[in-house]
Motif scaffolding. Structure first.
Motif, PDB file in Angstrom:
ATOM      1  N   ARG A 251      -3.359  -7.109  -9.647  1.00 54.79           N
ATOM      2  CA  ARG A 251      -2.546  -8.302  -9.869  1.00 54.79           C
ATOM      3  C   ARG A 251      -3.059  -9.498  -9.071  1.00 54.79           C
ATOM      4  O   ARG A 251      -3.177 -10.598  -9.594  1.00 54.79           O
ATOM      5  N   THR A 252      -3.391  -9.269  -7.785  1.00 51.35           N
ATOM      6  CA  THR A 252      -3.747 -10.385  -6.905  1.00 51.35           C
ATOM      7  C   THR A 252      -5.244 -10.535  -6.678  1.00 51.35           C
ATOM      8  O   THR A 252      -5.694 -11.592  -6.256  1.00 51.35           O
ATOM      9  N   GLY A 253      -6.012  -9.470  -6.915  1.00 52.93           N
ATOM     10  CA  GLY A 253      -7.445  -9.494  -6.624  1.00 52.93           C
ATOM     11  C   GLY A 253      -7.755  -9.292  -5.156  1.00 52.93           C
ATOM     12  O   GLY A 253      -8.919  -9.293  -4.756  1.00 52.93           O
ATOM     13  N   ALA A 254      -6.731  -9.074  -4.338  1.00 52.14           N
ATOM     14  CA  ALA A 254      -6.919  -8.877  -2.896  1.00 52.14           C
ATOM     15  C   ALA A 254      -7.169  -7.406  -2.581  1.00 52.14           C
ATOM     16  O   ALA A 254      -6.713  -6.517  -3.295  1.00 52.14           O
ATOM     17  N   ARG A 255      -7.896  -7.163  -1.490  1.00 49.79           N
ATOM     18  CA  ARG A 255      -8.073  -5.798  -0.998  1.00 49.79           C
ATOM     19  C   ARG A 255      -6.816  -5.385  -0.263  1.00 49.79           C
ATOM     20  O   ARG A 255      -6.254  -6.155   0.502  1.00 49.79           O
ATOM     21  N   LYS A 256      -6.370  -4.153  -0.490  1.00 49.51           N
ATOM     22  CA  LYS A 256      -5.164  -3.630   0.158  1.00 49.51           C
ATOM     23  C   LYS A 256      -5.483  -2.288   0.788  1.00 49.51           C
ATOM     24  O   LYS A 256      -6.119  -1.439   0.158  1.00 49.51           O
ATOM     25  N   LEU A 257      -5.029  -2.089   2.018  1.00 49.87           N
ATOM     26  CA  LEU A 257      -5.142  -0.804   2.699  1.00 49.87           C
ATOM     27  C   LEU A 257      -3.834  -0.057   2.462  1.00 49.87           C
ATOM     28  O   LEU A 257      -2.763  -0.550   2.817  1.00 49.87           O
ATOM     29  N   LEU A 258      -3.903   1.119   1.835  1.00 48.18           N
ATOM     30  CA  LEU A 258      -2.700   1.865   1.481  1.00 48.18           C
ATOM     31  C   LEU A 258      -2.605   3.173   2.257  1.00 48.18           C
ATOM     32  O   LEU A 258      -3.622   3.816   2.536  1.00 48.18           O
ATOM     33  N   ASP A 259      -1.381   3.538   2.569  1.00 47.87           N
ATOM     34  CA  ASP A 259      -1.078   4.770   3.287  1.00 47.87           C
ATOM     35  C   ASP A 259      -0.312   5.698   2.350  1.00 47.87           C
ATOM     36  O   ASP A 259       0.848   5.434   2.030  1.00 47.87           O
ATOM     37  N   PRO A 260      -0.924   6.796   1.897  1.00 53.63           N
ATOM     38  CA  PRO A 260      -0.242   7.682   0.955  1.00 53.63           C
ATOM     39  C   PRO A 260       0.948   8.418   1.555  1.00 53.63           C
ATOM     40  O   PRO A 260       1.740   8.999   0.833  1.00 53.63           O
ATOM     41  N   GLU A 261       1.113   8.380   2.874  1.00 56.73           N
ATOM     42  CA  GLU A 261       2.299   8.972   3.487  1.00 56.73           C
ATOM     43  C   GLU A 261       3.537   8.128   3.193  1.00 56.73           C
ATOM     44  O   GLU A 261       4.645   8.626   3.179  1.00 56.73           O
ATOM     45  N   ALA A 262       3.349   6.828   2.957  1.00 58.38           N
ATOM     46  CA  ALA A 262       4.473   5.922   2.721  1.00 58.38           C
ATOM     47  C   ALA A 262       4.666   5.597   1.248  1.00 58.38           C
ATOM     48  O   ALA A 262       5.663   4.976   0.884  1.00 58.38           O
ATOM     49  N   LEU A 263       3.714   5.983   0.400  1.00 56.66           N
ATOM     50  CA  LEU A 263       3.751   5.639  -1.018  1.00 56.66           C
ATOM     51  C   LEU A 263       3.462   6.870  -1.858  1.00 56.66           C
ATOM     52  O   LEU A 263       2.775   7.791  -1.413  1.00 56.66           O
ATOM     53  N   GLU A 264       3.943   6.875  -3.081  1.00 56.35           N
ATOM     54  CA  GLU A 264       3.568   7.913  -4.032  1.00 56.35           C
ATOM     55  C   GLU A 264       2.397   7.377  -4.836  1.00 56.35           C
ATOM     56  O   GLU A 264       2.518   6.352  -5.514  1.00 56.35           O
ATOM     57  N   ILE A 265       1.255   8.056  -4.757  1.00 59.74           N
ATOM     58  CA  ILE A 265       0.032   7.600  -5.414  1.00 59.74           C
ATOM     59  C   ILE A 265      -0.142   8.382  -6.709  1.00 59.74           C
ATOM     60  O   ILE A 265      -0.064   9.607  -6.722  1.00 59.74           O
ATOM     61  N   ARG A 266      -0.405   7.655  -7.796  1.00 57.75           N
ATOM     62  CA  ARG A 266      -0.634   8.280  -9.107  1.00 57.75           C
ATOM     63  C   ARG A 266      -1.964   7.810  -9.670  1.00 57.75           C
ATOM     64  O   ARG A 266      -2.258   6.620  -9.664  1.00 57.75           O
ATOM     65  N   HIS A 267      -2.763   8.771 -10.165  1.00 59.16           N
ATOM     66  CA  HIS A 267      -3.990   8.424 -10.895  1.00 59.16           C
ATOM     67  C   HIS A 267      -3.603   7.787 -12.220  1.00 59.16           C
ATOM     68  O   HIS A 267      -2.654   8.218 -12.865  1.00 59.16           O
ATOM     69  N   MET A 268      -4.351   6.785 -12.640  1.00 61.42           N
ATOM     70  CA  MET A 268      -4.110   6.135 -13.915  1.00 61.42           C
ATOM     71  C   MET A 268      -5.377   6.193 -14.745  1.00 61.42           C
ATOM     72  O   MET A 268      -6.476   6.307 -14.214  1.00 61.42           O
ATOM     73  N   GLU A 269      -5.209   6.075 -16.055  1.00 66.87           N
ATOM     74  CA  GLU A 269      -6.366   5.957 -16.945  1.00 66.87           C
ATOM     75  C   GLU A 269      -7.108   4.674 -16.587  1.00 66.87           C
ATOM     76  O   GLU A 269      -6.491   3.707 -16.162  1.00 66.87           O
TER      77      GLU A 269
END
Length: 101
Positions: free
Chosen positions: A71-89
């Motif tokens: 959406r923003t084109g920005a780099r984001k550092l994500l923590d999978p302990e705080a988020l539910e991560i889903r693979h997408m097509e």
């Protein structure tokens, strides 16, 4: 559908669903070790989409990864302990050089 999280401790359970649905929900979550550079993911929290994009870096030792936010084109550092991560097509490639019908 709501995945309950405890900061620093990961998922506790799913509220409002039977055990089969809870098992399916848990199976959708992706750990950092399963991610590869170039994967397309969505990051959800409390039933809301927070980030989506392409994985640009993975640090398995710290259980963190970077994405390029779609959406923003920005780099984001994500923590999978705080988020539910889903693979997408992978997103569809634009058709170049074709005239509209």
């Amino acid at each position: 559908m709501e995945t309950l999280l405890q900061p620093g401790c990961g998922k506790l359970g799913v509220r409002g669903h039977n055990q089969q649905e809870a098992a399916r929900m848990e199976a959708q979550g992706v750990s950092t070790a399963q991610l590869r550079i170039g994967d397309n993911i969505e990051a959800w929290h409390r039933g809301k989409l927070f980030h989506s994009g392409r994985v640009t870096g993975v640090v398995p030792a710290l259980d963190l990864f970077w994405i390029l936010d779609a959406r923003t084109g920005a780099r984001k550092l994500l923590d999978p302990e705080a988020l539910e991560i889903r693979h997408m097509e992978a997103p569809a490639e634009p058709l170049l050089g074709l005239s509209p019908a």
